[in-house]
Design an enzyme around this catalytic site. Structure first.
Site, PDB file in Angstrom:
ATOM      1  N   ASP A 141       0.835  -1.198   0.000  1.00 34.38           N
ATOM      2  CA  ASP A 141       0.000   0.000   0.000  1.00 34.38           C
ATOM      3  C   ASP A 141       0.871   1.248   0.000  1.00 34.38           C
ATOM      4  O   ASP A 141       0.471   2.305   0.469  1.00 34.38           O
ATOM      5  CB  ASP A 141      -0.904  -0.019   1.244  1.00 34.38           C
ATOM      6  CG  ASP A 141      -2.044   0.976   1.135  1.00 34.38           C
ATOM      7  OD1 ASP A 141      -2.623   1.336   2.197  1.00 34.38           O
ATOM      8  OD2 ASP A 141      -2.347   1.411   0.002  1.00 34.38           O
ATOM      9  N   LYS A 144       2.922   3.393  -5.640  1.00 30.97           N
ATOM     10  CA  LYS A 144       2.400   2.402  -6.597  1.00 30.97           C
ATOM     11  C   LYS A 144       3.476   1.973  -7.604  1.00 30.97           C
ATOM     12  O   LYS A 144       3.474   0.853  -8.062  1.00 30.97           O
ATOM     13  CB  LYS A 144       1.168   2.975  -7.298  1.00 30.97           C
ATOM     14  CG  LYS A 144       0.120   3.550  -6.320  1.00 30.97           C
ATOM     15  CD  LYS A 144      -0.152   2.656  -5.111  1.00 30.97           C
ATOM     16  CE  LYS A 144      -0.809   3.410  -3.975  1.00 30.97           C
ATOM     17  NZ  LYS A 144      -0.798   2.654  -2.695  1.00 30.97           N
ATOM     18  N   ASP A 169      -3.118  -2.976  -2.650  1.00 33.64           N
ATOM     19  CA  ASP A 169      -4.190  -1.971  -2.676  1.00 33.64           C
ATOM     20  C   ASP A 169      -4.019  -1.082  -3.917  1.00 33.64           C
ATOM     21  O   ASP A 169      -2.922  -0.989  -4.478  1.00 33.64           O
ATOM     22  CB  ASP A 169      -4.119  -1.103  -1.407  1.00 33.64           C
ATOM     23  CG  ASP A 169      -5.327  -0.180  -1.289  1.00 33.64           C
ATOM     24  OD1 ASP A 169      -5.197   0.897  -0.678  1.00 33.64           O
ATOM     25  OD2 ASP A 169      -6.416  -0.525  -1.830  1.00 33.64           O
ATOM     26  N   ASN A 170      -5.095  -0.434  -4.338  1.00 31.42           N
ATOM     27  CA  ASN A 170      -5.050   0.603  -5.381  1.00 31.42           C
ATOM     28  C   ASN A 170      -4.582   0.143  -6.745  1.00 31.42           C
ATOM     29  O   ASN A 170      -3.938   0.905  -7.478  1.00 31.42           O
ATOM     30  CB  ASN A 170      -4.136   1.765  -4.936  1.00 31.42           C
ATOM     31  CG  ASN A 170      -4.438   2.246  -3.555  1.00 31.42           C
ATOM     32  OD1 ASN A 170      -3.615   2.113  -2.640  1.00 31.42           O
ATOM     33  ND2 ASN A 170      -5.628   2.785  -3.367  1.00 31.42           N
ATOM     34  N   GLU A 199     -11.307   4.223  -1.360  1.00 34.76           N
ATOM     35  CA  GLU A 199     -11.780   4.494   0.007  1.00 34.76           C
ATOM     36  C   GLU A 199     -12.642   5.755   0.075  1.00 34.76           C
ATOM     37  O   GLU A 199     -12.306   6.784  -0.485  1.00 34.76           O
ATOM     38  CB  GLU A 199     -10.600   4.618   0.980  1.00 34.76           C
ATOM     39  CG  GLU A 199      -9.460   5.500   0.548  1.00 34.76           C
ATOM     40  CD  GLU A 199      -8.370   4.754  -0.178  1.00 34.76           C
ATOM     41  OE1 GLU A 199      -8.652   3.719  -0.807  1.00 34.76           O
ATOM     42  OE2 GLU A 199      -7.231   5.205  -0.154  1.00 34.76           O
TER      43      GLU A 199
HETATM   44  O1  LIG Z   1       4.059   5.783   0.647  1.00 33.67           O
HETATM   45  C1  LIG Z   1       3.708   6.926   0.449  1.00 33.67           C
HETATM   46  N1  LIG Z   1       2.447   7.316   0.190  1.00 33.67           N
HETATM   47  C2  LIG Z   1       1.390   6.427   0.392  1.00 33.67           C
HETATM   48  C3  LIG Z   1       1.217   5.561  -0.810  1.00 33.67           C
HETATM   49  N2  LIG Z   1      -0.238   5.448  -1.027  1.00 33.67           N
HETATM   50  C4  LIG Z   1      -0.810   6.229  -1.911  1.00 33.67           C
HETATM   51  O2  LIG Z   1      -0.158   7.026  -2.548  1.00 33.67           O
HETATM   52  C5  LIG Z   1      -2.292   6.140  -2.075  1.00 33.67           C
HETATM   53  C6  LIG Z   1      -2.948   7.136  -2.812  1.00 33.67           C
HETATM   54  C7  LIG Z   1      -4.325   7.110  -2.977  1.00 33.67           C
HETATM   55  C8  LIG Z   1      -5.002   8.162  -3.757  1.00 33.67           C
HETATM   56  C9  LIG Z   1      -6.050   7.833  -4.599  1.00 33.67           C
HETATM   57  C10 LIG Z   1      -6.701   8.825  -5.332  1.00 33.67           C
HETATM   58  C11 LIG Z   1      -6.296  10.136  -5.220  1.00 33.67           C
HETATM   59  F1  LIG Z   1      -6.926  11.100  -5.914  1.00 33.67           F
HETATM   60  C12 LIG Z   1      -5.225  10.467  -4.377  1.00 33.67           C
HETATM   61  C13 LIG Z   1      -4.590   9.481  -3.640  1.00 33.67           C
HETATM   62  C14 LIG Z   1      -5.090   6.090  -2.373  1.00 33.67           C
HETATM   63  C15 LIG Z   1      -4.441   5.102  -1.649  1.00 33.67           C
HETATM   64  O3  LIG Z   1      -5.157   4.094  -1.054  1.00 33.67           O
HETATM   65  C16 LIG Z   1      -3.061   5.105  -1.499  1.00 33.67           C
HETATM   66  O4  LIG Z   1      -2.490   4.084  -0.790  1.00 33.67           O
HETATM   67  C17 LIG Z   1       4.626   8.063   0.511  1.00 33.67           C
HETATM   68  C18 LIG Z   1       5.819   7.908   1.094  1.00 33.67           C
HETATM   69  C19 LIG Z   1       6.605   9.035   1.153  1.00 33.67           C
HETATM   70  O5  LIG Z   1       7.762   9.043   1.741  1.00 33.67           O
HETATM   71  N3  LIG Z   1       6.209  10.196   0.669  1.00 33.67           N
HETATM   72  C20 LIG Z   1       5.014  10.264   0.094  1.00 33.67           C
HETATM   73  N4  LIG Z   1       4.199   9.222   0.014  1.00 33.67           N
HETATM   74 MG   LIG Z   2      -3.919   2.485  -0.512  1.00 28.81          MG
END
Ligand SMILES: O=C(NCCNC(=O)c1cc(-c2ccc(F)cc2)cc(O)c1O)c1cc(O)ncn1
Ligand SMILES: [Mg+2]
Length: 214
Positions: A141, A144, A169-170, A199
Site C-alpha cells: 500500500d 504504486k 491496494d489501489n 476508500e
Molecule cells: O508511501 C507513500 N504514500 C502512500 C502511498 N499510497 C498512496 O499514494 C495512495 C494514494 C491514494 C489516492 C487515490 C486517489 C487520489 F486522488 C489520491 C490518492 C489512495 C491510496 O489508497 C493510497 O495508498 C509516501 C511515502 C513518502 O515518503 N512520501 C510520500 N508518500
Molecule cells: Mg492504498
C-alpha cells in the site's frame, strides 16, 4: 502552527476511540475520513476484503509496505493469532510518528514492529535484522511505482514460499499497471482481482490477491 491531516486524524482517534480497542480505532478513522477529511487509508469497504484474506490465511508473519497512519496496520494486527508478527515499513517520518501513536492507542504494540525507511533498503534486511524466515502475507500500500520492483526484490531475497500471498491496494486507482501485468501473466502467481471502490468514494478501485506458487 497549522496541524497536518495525519495529526487531525490522530486527534479523532484519541477523542472518539477507546484505548486498547482496535475496532473502535478503525471505526473512528473511517468516521473521520467519511465525514471530516478524506485520507488514503484502505478504508472500510476494501478493509472488509482485507479482513477476509487475513482471517482465511491466519498468517504468522506479515509485512506491510506503506503504513501511513496505521489504519490497515491496526486492522490486520487485530486479526492475527497470539504469536504472529506484523512488520510495517513507512518511508515518511511524519506518517510514521502518527502511526506509532495510533498503534499504541489500539494497544497493539506487541504485535507490530514499525520501521521507518525505504522498502528497497529494508526488504534485503528482513532475515538478518528481524529474524524473518518467510513471509506469509505482504500487504502492499506504498508508492504504486514500487509495487513491481519490490515484488521482484521479495522473490530475489527468498522471502516468499509456496502459498505466500501478496495483497495489493489501489491496483486501479491510483493504479499500478506494470505490477498487475506482471502478477497476472507470471506462471509463478495465481492472481485474483477483488473489485471494490476507492476508500470513501464511488470511484472504482480494487485489491489484487496473488498467491506465490514457488
Ligand atoms: O508511501 C507513500 N504514500 C502512500 C502511498 N499510497 C498512496 O499514494 C495512495 C494514494 C491514494 C489516492 C487515490 C486517489 C487520489 F486522488 C489520491 C490518492 C489512495 C491510496 O489508497 C493510497 O495508498 C509516501 C511515502 C513518502 O515518503 N512520501 C510520500 N508518500
Ligand atoms: Mg492504498
Amino acid at each position: 502552527t497549522q496541524s497536518t491531516r495525519p495529526q487531525r486524524l490522530l486527534g479523532a482517534v484519541q477523542k472518539n476511540a477507546t484505548r486498547g480497542d482496535p475496532r473502535s480505532v478503525v471505526k473512528a478513522i473511517d468516521e473521520f475520513c467519511r465525514h471530516k477529511e478524506w485520507a488514503m487509508n484502505v478504508g472500510d469497504e476494501k478493509g472488509c476484503i482485507l479482513d477476509s484474506v487475513v482471517s482465511e490465511l491466519n498468517p504468522a508473519t506479515v509485512l506491510e509496505l506503506g503504513t501511513y497512519c496505521g489504519y490497515s496496520t491496526v486492522r490486520i494486527a487485530s486479526l492475527l493469532p497470539p504469536h504472529a508478527k506484523l512488520i510495517t515499513l513507512e518511508f515518511n517520518p511524519d506518517y510514521a510518528k502518527i502511526a506509532c501513536q495510533v498503534i499504541a492507542w489500539a494497544g497493539l504494540e506487541d504485535k507490530i514492529q514499525l520501521v521507518e525507511g525505504s522498502s528497497a533498503e529494508w526488504i534485503p534486511k528482513m532475515k538478518e535484522h528481524f529474524g524473518v524466515k518467510m513471509l506469509d502475507l505482504v500487504f502492499m500500500d506504498h508508492w504504486k511505482d514500487d509495487y513491481l520492483p519490490d515484488t521482484k526484490l521479495l522473490e530475489d531475497c527468498g522471502l516468499l514460499r509456496k502459498g505466500s500471498v501478496l495483497l495489493a491496494d489501489n491496483v486501479i486507482c491510483p493504479g499500478s499497471p506494470d505490477y498487475l501485468k506482471y502478477v497476472r501473466r507470471s506462471p509463478r502467481y495465481k492472481s485474483q482481482y477483488f473489485r471494490s471502490h476507492l476508500e470513501y468514494t464511488k470511484a472504482e478501485d480494487g485489491l489484487e490477491k496473488s498467491v506465490f506458487l514457488g
